[in-house]
Scaffold this motif. Structure first.
Motif, PDB file in Angstrom:
ATOM      1  N   LYS A 190      -0.928   5.240  -3.894  1.00 15.86           N
ATOM      2  CA  LYS A 190      -1.180   5.987  -5.137  1.00 15.86           C
ATOM      3  C   LYS A 190      -2.499   5.520  -5.709  1.00 15.86           C
ATOM      4  O   LYS A 190      -2.843   4.341  -5.584  1.00 15.86           O
ATOM      5  N   THR A 223       4.311   6.016 -16.555  1.00 16.52           N
ATOM      6  CA  THR A 223       4.446   6.906 -17.718  1.00 16.52           C
ATOM      7  C   THR A 223       5.797   6.763 -18.440  1.00 16.52           C
ATOM      8  O   THR A 223       5.871   6.961 -19.653  1.00 16.52           O
ATOM      9  N   VAL A 249       7.892  -0.836  -6.837  1.00 21.29           N
ATOM     10  CA  VAL A 249       8.096  -1.398  -8.167  1.00 21.29           C
ATOM     11  C   VAL A 249       6.836  -2.187  -8.503  1.00 21.29           C
ATOM     12  O   VAL A 249       6.251  -2.806  -7.603  1.00 21.29           O
ATOM     13  N   PRO A 271       7.731   4.313 -19.498  1.00 24.84           N
ATOM     14  CA  PRO A 271       7.966   3.411 -20.649  1.00 24.84           C
ATOM     15  C   PRO A 271       7.305   3.841 -21.953  1.00 24.84           C
ATOM     16  O   PRO A 271       7.631   3.278 -22.997  1.00 24.84           O
ATOM     17  N   SER A 317       3.290  -2.987  -8.494  1.00 26.46           N
ATOM     18  CA  SER A 317       2.433  -2.434  -7.430  1.00 26.46           C
ATOM     19  C   SER A 317       2.808  -3.018  -6.078  1.00 26.46           C
ATOM     20  O   SER A 317       1.963  -3.312  -5.236  1.00 26.46           O
ATOM     21  N   ARG A 322      -4.921  -2.701  -6.683  1.00 26.16           N
ATOM     22  CA  ARG A 322      -4.072  -3.074  -7.819  1.00 26.16           C
ATOM     23  C   ARG A 322      -3.768  -4.566  -7.771  1.00 26.16           C
ATOM     24  O   ARG A 322      -3.862  -5.170  -6.691  1.00 26.16           O
TER      25      ARG A 322
HETATM   26  C1  6PG Z   1       2.142   1.550 -11.825  1.00 26.22           C
HETATM   27  C2  6PG Z   1       3.515   1.071 -12.077  1.00 26.22           C
HETATM   28  C3  6PG Z   1       4.574   1.616 -11.173  1.00 26.22           C
HETATM   29  C4  6PG Z   1       5.430   2.548 -12.028  1.00 26.22           C
HETATM   30  C5  6PG Z   1       6.197   3.528 -11.174  1.00 26.22           C
HETATM   31  C6  6PG Z   1       6.931   4.514 -12.026  1.00 26.22           C
HETATM   32  O1  6PG Z   1       1.224   0.894 -12.250  1.00 26.22           O
HETATM   33  O2  6PG Z   1       1.963   2.624 -11.228  1.00 26.22           O
HETATM   34  O3  6PG Z   1       3.719  -0.120 -12.614  1.00 26.22           O
HETATM   35  O4  6PG Z   1       5.353   0.716 -10.492  1.00 26.22           O
HETATM   36  O5  6PG Z   1       6.284   1.816 -12.835  1.00 26.22           O
HETATM   37  O6  6PG Z   1       5.282   4.196 -10.347  1.00 26.22           O
HETATM   38  O7  6PG Z   1       5.966   5.245 -12.731  1.00 26.22           O
HETATM   39  P1  6PG Z   1       6.355   6.419 -13.702  1.00 26.22           P
HETATM   40  O8  6PG Z   1       7.034   5.819 -14.872  1.00 26.22           O
HETATM   41  O9  6PG Z   1       5.031   7.025 -14.066  1.00 26.22           O
HETATM   42  O10 6PG Z   1       7.234   7.360 -12.938  1.00 26.22           O
END
Ligand code: 6PG
Length: 254
Positions: free
Chosen positions: A174, A46, A150, A48, A152, A179
């Motif tokens: 998660k 979320t 970082v 970015p 997946s 993934r």
């Molecule tokens: C994914 C991501 C993951 C993400 C981090 C931070 O697909 O879930 O690429 O690595 O960058 O979980 O996520 P947030 O920006 O939502 O905190």
């Protein structure tokens, strides 16, 4: 190779996103000027979304020759296109549909492939076709999970030790559990890593990463980085205990 590390701290999510967007646009502009093209590895999650929004909607949009930029993803959740969990869908909506991207420059995971293994093999083939010897992104934008994951690549996963450029994670802690992700060395292969951490929930992992000495997926990736630029907010940073002294000392910016 010497490593450059910077950490900038912002009072709010919007100023963080604006500064990260400026940095990314500068890096892409320089890459196009010096090498004729730029390769940008996009992040999911979320955090970015605001950064993408700044690039798509501010004057920064006019500072990059988008027809010369290639777009890649660090990871994708194994969901169909159109699923709200899709990282690619998020980047399309927030960024790519607003830019004059050249045909063939969007290098997405094929989530319609018969299996994640088939999708990773195809993605690795695409990386080899474009980069030939090994990938080198001009900018790798990364987020970080509260557990230090970082893209997946999650703590304790066998994916961390795979030598392949692209890996399949079937037991992510998660959702969704399945993934596809670039592996450690491929994520590490960037001229610059721009890392975003926002919100109080990231404070503990930020402290652990910057303190060093722990084997977390994000630290493994950044260990191979050349130019690492952290963009964090005051919610993610101030819980760090006294004595943690990242080098250079973070600048606080409004
Ligand atoms: C994914 C991501 C993951 C993400 C981090 C931070 O697909 O879930 O690429 O690595 O960058 O979980 O996520 P947030 O920006 O939502 O905190």
């Amino acid at each position: 190779m010497a490593q450059s590390l910077s950490l900038r701290v912002f009072d709010d999510a919007d100023s963080l996103a604006r500064a990260a967007a400026e940095s990314i646009a500068d890096l892409l502009h320089d890459a196009v000027r010096t090498r004729g093209e730029a390769h940008w590895l996009l992040a999911g999650g979320t955090t970015p979304v605001r950064t993408y929004g700044h690039i798509a909607r501010s004057a920064l949009k006019g500072t990059v020759d988008w027809g010369r930029v290639h777009f890649w993803w660090g990871d994708e959740r194994w969901v169909r296109a159109g699923n709200p969990l899709s990282n690619q869908g998020m980047a399309h909506d927030a960024l790519l549909t607003h830019l004059p991207v050249a045909t063939g420059h969007i290098h997405a995971f094929d989530v319609a492939a018969p299996s994640p293994e088939a999708a990773t093999a195809a993605y690795e083939g695409e990386l080899r076709r474009v980069f030939q010897i090994r990938p080198l992104f001009d900018v790798a934008l990364l987020g970080v999970g509260e557990d230090g994951h970082v893209a997946s690549l999650f703590p304790g996963s066998r994916c961390l030790d795979e030598a392949r450029w692209v890996v399949v994670e079937r037991r992510a802690p998660k959702q969704p559990e399945t993934r596809v992700s670039l592996g450690v060395t491929t994520l590490a292969a960037a001229r610059c890593h721009v890392v975003l951490a926002q919100g109080r929930a990231k404070a503990e992992v930020l402290r652990r990463v910057l303190q060093g000495g722990e084997d977390l997926p994000i630290t493994r990736v950044l260990a191979g980085g050349r130019d690492i630029r952290w963009f964090v907010d005051t919610a993610a940073w101030p819980l760090a205990p006294a004595g943690v002294a990242p080098d250079p000392v973070p600048l606080r910016e409004a």
